[in-house]
Scaffold this active site. Sequence first.
Site, PDB file in Angstrom:
ATOM      1  N   THR A 129       0.891  -1.183   0.000  1.00 44.04           N
ATOM      2  CA  THR A 129       0.000   0.000   0.000  1.00 44.04           C
ATOM      3  C   THR A 129       0.923   1.224   0.000  1.00 44.04           C
ATOM      4  O   THR A 129       1.337   1.661  -1.067  1.00 44.04           O
ATOM      5  CB  THR A 129      -0.963  -0.008   1.200  1.00 44.04           C
ATOM      6  N   THR A 162       0.984  -6.431  13.228  1.00 42.91           N
ATOM      7  CA  THR A 162       0.765  -5.631  12.057  1.00 42.91           C
ATOM      8  C   THR A 162       0.186  -6.366  10.894  1.00 42.91           C
ATOM      9  O   THR A 162      -0.031  -7.541  10.954  1.00 42.91           O
ATOM     10  CB  THR A 162       2.142  -5.238  11.547  1.00 42.91           C
ATOM     11  N   ASN A 183       0.081  10.398   5.925  1.00 46.91           N
ATOM     12  CA  ASN A 183      -1.143   9.997   6.608  1.00 46.91           C
ATOM     13  C   ASN A 183      -2.215  11.065   6.641  1.00 46.91           C
ATOM     14  O   ASN A 183      -3.377  10.780   6.940  1.00 46.91           O
ATOM     15  CB  ASN A 183      -0.817   9.504   8.016  1.00 46.91           C
ATOM     16  N   GLU A 204       6.345   4.396   7.273  1.00 50.12           N
ATOM     17  CA  GLU A 204       6.022   5.596   6.497  1.00 50.12           C
ATOM     18  C   GLU A 204       6.885   6.783   6.908  1.00 50.12           C
ATOM     19  O   GLU A 204       6.842   7.240   8.037  1.00 50.12           O
ATOM     20  CB  GLU A 204       4.547   5.946   6.701  1.00 50.12           C
TER      21      GLU A 204
END
Lengths: 406, 406
Positions: B157, B194, B401, B278
Amino acid sequence: MADGNRIVQAEGGVTAAAGFTAGAVAAGVRKKDRLDVALVLSETPALAAGVFTRNRVKAHCVLDGRAKVRGGGPLRGVLVNSGCANACTGPEGMADLRTVIRGLAAATGTSARALLMASTGVIGERLPAYRIVNALPALAGALSREGHADAARAIMTTDTVPKEFALTVETARGVITVGGMAKGAGMINPSMATMLSFLTTDALIGDHAAWLALLREAVEGSFNRVDADGDTSTNDMVVALAGGRSGIDPFALCREEFAQAVRGVCDRLARMIVRDTEGATKVFTVAVLGARSGREAERAARTVAESLLVKTAIHGQDPNWGRILAALGRSGARFHPDRVAISLNGLPLVLEGRRNPLVSEESARAALLPDEVLVEAHLNAGSSSARIHTADLTADYIRINASYRS
Amino acid sequence: MADGNRIVQAEGGVTAAAGFTAGAVAAGVRKKDRLDVALVLSETPALAAGVFTRNRVKAHCVLDGRAKVRGGGPLRGVLVNSGCANACTGPEGMADLRTVIRGLAAATGTSARALLMASTGVIGERLPAYRIVNALPALAGALSREGHADAARAIMTTDTVPKEFALTVETARGVITVGGMAKGAGMINPSMATMLSFLTTDALIGDHAAWLALLREAVEGSFNRVDADGDTSTNDMVVALAGGRSGIDPFALCREEFAQAVRGVCDRLARMIVRDTEGATKVFTVAVLGARSGREAERAARTVAESLLVKTAIHGQDPNWGRILAALGRSGARFHPDRVAISLNGLPLVLEGRRNPLVSEESARAALLPDEVLVEAHLNAGSSSARIHTADLTADYIRINASYRS
């Protein structure tokens, strides 16, 4: 309210109550030519109440202050420095604190036992005690009723605005005033919320236990309901001084209105702190309703408020409710996912655990445009609720905290 | 190792083990012309073991998959889509999943009961089931031993690199291979770490309980020890398939080496996930030693690893150890602050709760220059320890985000 007692806003922050003066100096604790030491002095011995950090690692000022307010003091003054936390500095750190307190006692003609110190700033660095002591005569000379603004400015660290507020209770026998100042910005969190806050009042209080209980209740509903980054400092404290100059005992005459005023000052200061969270562009309140217990409601609200994914979505005005539901799901609160309702600023975005098809993406985004956002999650699992006030997470937070000591 | 069995790295990720093929297609789940559906197929019925998210809010694929691997399956294939989590989508979401599974059974000539689906992406949006079904014949045609790379890419992703790894155990009777792929990036956290990870092996395993116990132990020491942002997804799963093509039962012949290989693959994939958090620029490991219990050690390590103030200090290469000590102090672990030692990449910065005067600020900063940082905190309160792997917090995390769905 009984007897028509009224509560109105007052000017003057931490010196709004009769019998208090304040002032500040630039002592060069960390940087030159910046107000960094503040003093609040009571002309009478004041009954003190205090709430301190629950962090296992406690600064010297917390250890010293906690002992001094146990039983109510009484206290005459509170000295606050920014720029150095005086935490994790060993026995020398406590000696530094005592050096400053002794100097302050001499400069103000008071007893060292009646003087409390609070520190905020970097952990682990020695307090420049003699630099502060050298500045104390000037500080004592600077005390005035107008000094509240300088004091509120001197205790700031990464705060961008000073924080002060006051309320007056008008009674048939005269007025009682409650004022205060606070600093916040980083390490605003659970447990013992945060930061430093100092309240003063001219109420005449004789019962220390009642005074402490009233303060604790106010702190629980205000400072302990704000949460910027989940961190709790080694130096957090809220200390309240009741000097008595109004001659009115609120516990006899107007307990409820006095409690409202103390809560009102704490609540306003706490909201100022959230509003001034490092780098924040939005404040939001997470309200969890319908939880099975108050404890589960609070855990659920805190988990949502602390979720980095929720904080960044709010920042990006992205109505990504799945992140809210996922945070509720890992909070430990017991509920059935198919019964959850979530609204954003009153817009019912999620019903029975699913996107409400009657709400368009455009209107969901529009609900997140205001500077203040209310996230309400109804678990439909019980009758308990809790609220946590927090702020979004921004690139400026990173910038500020990646370079704090530079 | 007994019998001179050796463990060596192998090529081929999720198809490194004999008897497995994989492939991927661009089905247009969310974006066009992007590989977004992957399939891993076993030519034999494979004994399955799975570990699933502990989040109370569970995606349909978790509910369906958990039921299918209970007892070991057996399974023939795992289909994974990115772009849509198919979570919080109500009964229609489960129907969508079943539509896809039925289509896959037809396209591959297998039973729907032997096919598991995993999804990752945005929560709350409907799965475009028919778009996926339409792409399944092409997907079935694309299966090959070389397809592991496409599969690892299709499940990404916000990951920036595909994540795959394989190890082979060489025994006197032949070789057993364990391979796998994973996706991570956001919502990497506690509980059930996760993300998605799929392991395959040609080991011949008959004992489901032993296989599950071995996988659980490997997950506990790897995926459950990484923590990017404290969030746990609704879709997390690790599924392992043992196809048996090697003809070797590791529990009879080389249990310890096989366990090491499974742990080794999980550990490498978990570290790849942390490395690809990220926006991260640095990875760091928090090791807490000398805690009074394993539970306290883990809580302390997690609290430090999740502290925004610690993460941003590491990002800014600021050896602000006070933030580490303050995080330990609020973790709930019992210790005496004056006994704590903290080192950064081996540099003893804090001794007995205080700054080590022999370490200069320059050398402390230099210790934080490498891309990998080891933060060791010795509480000197007991004999338990724990490690958590995490990454720094950067402005890019916020950017990613705050605009995930745009």
